[in-house]
Design an enzyme around this catalytic site. Structure first.
Site, PDB file in Angstrom:
ATOM      1  CG  ASP A  49      -2.000   1.123   1.405  1.00  0.00           C
ATOM      2  OD1 ASP A  49      -2.636   1.283   0.556  1.00  0.00           O
ATOM      3  OD2 ASP A  49      -1.616   2.234   2.350  1.00  0.00           O
TER       4      ASP A  49
ATOM      5  CD  GLU B 268      -2.355   2.298  -3.483  1.00  0.00           C
ATOM      6  OE1 GLU B 268      -3.400   2.426  -3.758  1.00  0.00           O
ATOM      7  OE2 GLU B 268      -1.849   2.274  -2.206  1.00  0.00           O
TER       8      GLU B 268
END
Length: 750
Positions: A390, A426
């Site tokens: 993330d 990401e």
């Protein structure tokens, strides 16, 4: 007159450093006898059960706490009574000691003493019980109606809020916080067989452990919402029938719920609020929370592996649940605030590249060690096969800027364990220069949001031309054809957990997040969606039919594109969140999969089409290439590995790429696939022509003749619900066929 730094919360409870624990109501408890503590060892970090000198069993505790003045490990019995044991050994900033007789299942935490000087970033407070960053299991939760004031290192309700974070709170937090659990890891993974699916052959399925299993009728009630539920044959059966090769689990690290959500009667459902990087989230365990969750998670991994399915974890190492200076003190903030977090020039404030109040200071060696130790643990001892990071750009920052030679990326690249698992970035954060799509080095794949945007815009007929669509369908060579990277560096997706579901993407033009309690201000406004003529659910059958067709178009496009496709659990069933594009706090039917959708013919047909497309992808290597297309003639007759056609049946010119177009033909040659199979033989496959037509009305399309083909057989037709002509029809080359409005045709060269 005292300064804010010298002020304290009102007295009334025993000081946590007194050695006399207090109950929640302030009544003193009897102090259990303090056991002996031996020097122990500074490594490994955490609480590790072992048999010590002279055959004595116990647990070695080791905590990195640079700058601390004292550290005590605190043991809790079944009644919550606390025993505090000083760790007096200090080696290279690691406090450690071996405590005989401490066995697996023991609940514990730390109290760390030191200076309280928020202006320099020092926030030690021994009144606060801290979770071990290396805890392998966590027992207990925070209050369900809101975080108690006691869990804050500062006085949360200080009258002058401008300096509230500088006033130390002396109240004991132990009764209000979860505890770490000593776990004995002795599993033998010799019977486990990792699938080791090559990247090019992968199909990823993003799911939530709780949401995927909570309403599944084939899973026993007591197992729904748990790791055991996901390991159940009924859950695995769906994954196998669908044909996916990997599940990407939304965060399963122990996480905490934000105070503002709890006070609104909501919870953090997605889990992007980590507080324990080694512990499986206890609320997803059916078997217990005093270490049993570890074994349950491992059994889930084994069951998925046995079905040929890899396990990828969505991990959140960019920030923690402790938020900024006004956030709670749960672990790292009270252990060594300046060592773990990036602070601003004004060290009282936190640098926030994540939008969550803080950012881990990954440049610091001990922080980098925490992350890599955690990653290796999940691979070697928990059996997982990869990670999706993330806000990975926040991890790749050196001192300030994103740096692809940063310590984090350099350590991963040379680590013998981590460099061989699947790594997905990401590739952005919210800081300056944080958007890094296409920039991560080899070994890494990336979520490709440019693919998402292009496909959404094409099917709502909003692209100014087709250049972007051409790049995205063919593997995004403009982003990834450098440094030895391959087409599978692009993780292609149309939807993800964050944003509209696929059904909502064709049913809503604006977000409807009122249930989140933030006046619909949360969630993106850039949805690139089209509601097909009506906002939300409707009884208009023409609109409903068009929406189902658009879903077939989007799924077919995704699964025919070069790169690694990622689906979101439930999109194949027509799952809806009723227009909520930020359901992070909806732990209810809004987010859980509604398996009753399979009883409706239209949604069952969508699921069957998805399964069929994945099977087609698995059968045909031309759809999952390991090298980029060259676009050059590979044979004497001028046949190329990739060619593009207009609706006239002519190869596209430079001018065609810059012109608005609703129709695009893509020819994939199976005669010119680079590489060889396991035995060294050339890889040869069928050739295909994909016709994508996003126009509102039908169009003619002239099928290219030799050298491309003599005949074409229809394999997929996304207008099948409304058209009598079934797949399997054969057309001669040079013929003009009619492509219905908003349709994908896949034709095999016959």
């Amino acid at each position: 007159m005292t300064s804010a730094a010298e002020q304290r919360a009102p007295a009334g409870e025993p000081a946590a450093g007194s050695g006399q624990p207090a109950a929640a109501n302030g009544v003193r408890r009897a102090v259990p006898p303090v056991p002996a503590v031996w020097p122990g060892a500074p490594t490994p970090l955490g609480a590790r059960f072992r048999v010590g000198p002279d055959g004595v069993a116990g647990t070695n505790f080791a905590l990195w706490a640079a700058g601390a003045e004292a550290v005590r490990v605190c043991l809790f019995d079944e009644h919550g009574r606390e025993t505090r044991i000083p760790l007096t050994e200090l080696t290279h900033e690691i406090w450690h000691g071996f405590v005989p007789g401490v066995m697996p299942g023991q609940r514990y935490g730390y109290r760390v003493d030191g200076r309280w000087d928020p202006w320099t970033g020092a926030r030690w407070n021994p009144a606060k019980l801290l979770l071990d960053p290396y805890a392998r299991a966590v027992d207990g939760e925070y209050a369900s109606s809101g975080l108690s004031p006691e869990v804050y290192g500062h006085v949360r309700d200080w009258p002058d809020q401008s300096v509230a974070d500088t006033v130390r709170d002396e109240r004991d937090s132990a009764p209000y916080v979860p505890k770490g659990v000593v776990v004995h890891d002795d599993d033998d993974w010799s019977d486990d067989r990792r699938p080791k699916t090559p990247w090019a052959d992968s199909v990823i399925y993003e799911l939530h452990v709780r949401g995927f299993t909570k309403l599944h009728p084939g899973i026993p009630q007591e197992l729904r919402g748990t790791y055991a539920g996901l390991a159940h044959p009924a859950a695995i059966e769906h994954l196998v029938k669908l044909g996916v090769t990997a599940v990407e689990l939304l965060p399963v690290h122990q996480f905490a719920h934000e105070d503002h959500l709890l006070r609104r009667g909501l919870r953090n459902y997605w889990g992007y609020n980590s507080i324990g990087y080694f512990a499986p989230h206890a609320a997803y365990a059916a078997s217990g929370t005093t270490g049993q969750q570890v074994g349950e998670f491992k059994r889930m991994v084994r069951a998925l592996h046995a079905a040929g399915i890899e396990v990828i974890l969505d991990v959140v190492y960019n920030h923690t649940a402790e938020a900024g200076e006004l956030g709670p003190t749960l672990s790292l903030k009270g252990i060594d605030n300046r060592g773990y977090y990036r602070l601003q020039g004004d060290a009282r404030r936190y640098a926030d590249y994540t939008g969550c109040g803080n950012t881990l200071h990954v440049v610091q060696p001990q922080v980098l060690r925490l992350i890599t130790d955690s990653l290796r643990y999940w691979v070697t001892e928990m059996g997982v096969d990869g990670f999706r990071f993330d806000l990975a750009a926040a991890l790749a920052r050196s001192m300030h800027d994103v740096d692809m030679l940063s310590p984090f990326l350099a350590v991963i690249a040379q680590d013998p364990v981590l460099r061989r698992v699947k790594l997905i970035a990401e590739p952005w954060d919210i800081g300056s220069g944080g958007y890094q799509v296409g920039a991560f080095p080899p070994l890494w794949t990336e979520w490709n949001d440019r693919y998402r945007n292009a496909v959404r815009d094409f099917w709502r007929h909003a692209l100014p031309d087709v250049r972007e669509m051409g790049y995205r369908l063919s593997g995004s060579s403009d982003l990834y054809a450098w440094g030895g990277r391959r087409p599978y560096a692009s993780v292609n997706f149309v939807t993800a957990h964050d944003g509209f579901t696929l059904r909502d993407l064709v049913s809503y033009e604006t977000k409807h997040n009122e249930a989140n309690g933030e006046n619909n201000r949360d969630g993106t406004d850039d949805n690139r969606s089209w509601n097909c003529g009506a906002e939300g659910e409707t009884d208009d059958e023409d609109v409903r039919a068009l929406r189902r067709r658009q879903l077939r178009n989007l799924l077919t496009t995704l699964l025919l594109s070069t790169g690694v496709p990622m689906l979101v659990a439930g999109d194949e069933l027509g799952r809806t969140q009723r227009g909520n594009n930020n359901a992070y706090c909806q732990d209810n039917e809004t987010s859980w999969l509604d398996w009753s959708l399979l009883e409706e013919p239209g949604w069952r047909a969508l699921c069957e089409l998805t399964s069929r497309l994945i099977a087609l992808r698995h059968r045909h290597p031309v759809l999952r290439r390991r090298a980029f297309f060259s676009g050059r003639a590979q044979t004497a007759d001028g046949l190329r590995d990739l060619a593009w056609f207009t609706a006239r049946g002519a190869e596209m010119t430079e001018a065609d790429w810059y012109a608005p177009a609703a129709t695009l033909g893509m020819y994939l040659s199976g005669r010119d696939i680079p590489g060889r199979d396991e035995r060294g033989a050339p890889v040869v496959d069928d050739s295909f022509l994909a016709v994508l037509h996003a126009g509102d009305g039908p169009t003619g399309f002239v099928l290219p003749g030799p050298p491309w083909a003599d005949r074409y057989e229809v394999v997929v037709d996304t207008s099948a619900e409304e058209q009598d002509e079934p797949p399997g029809t054969v057309h001669r080359a040079g013929a003009e066929i009619t492509v219905p409005a908003r349709t994908v045709l896949l034709l095999r060269v016959a």
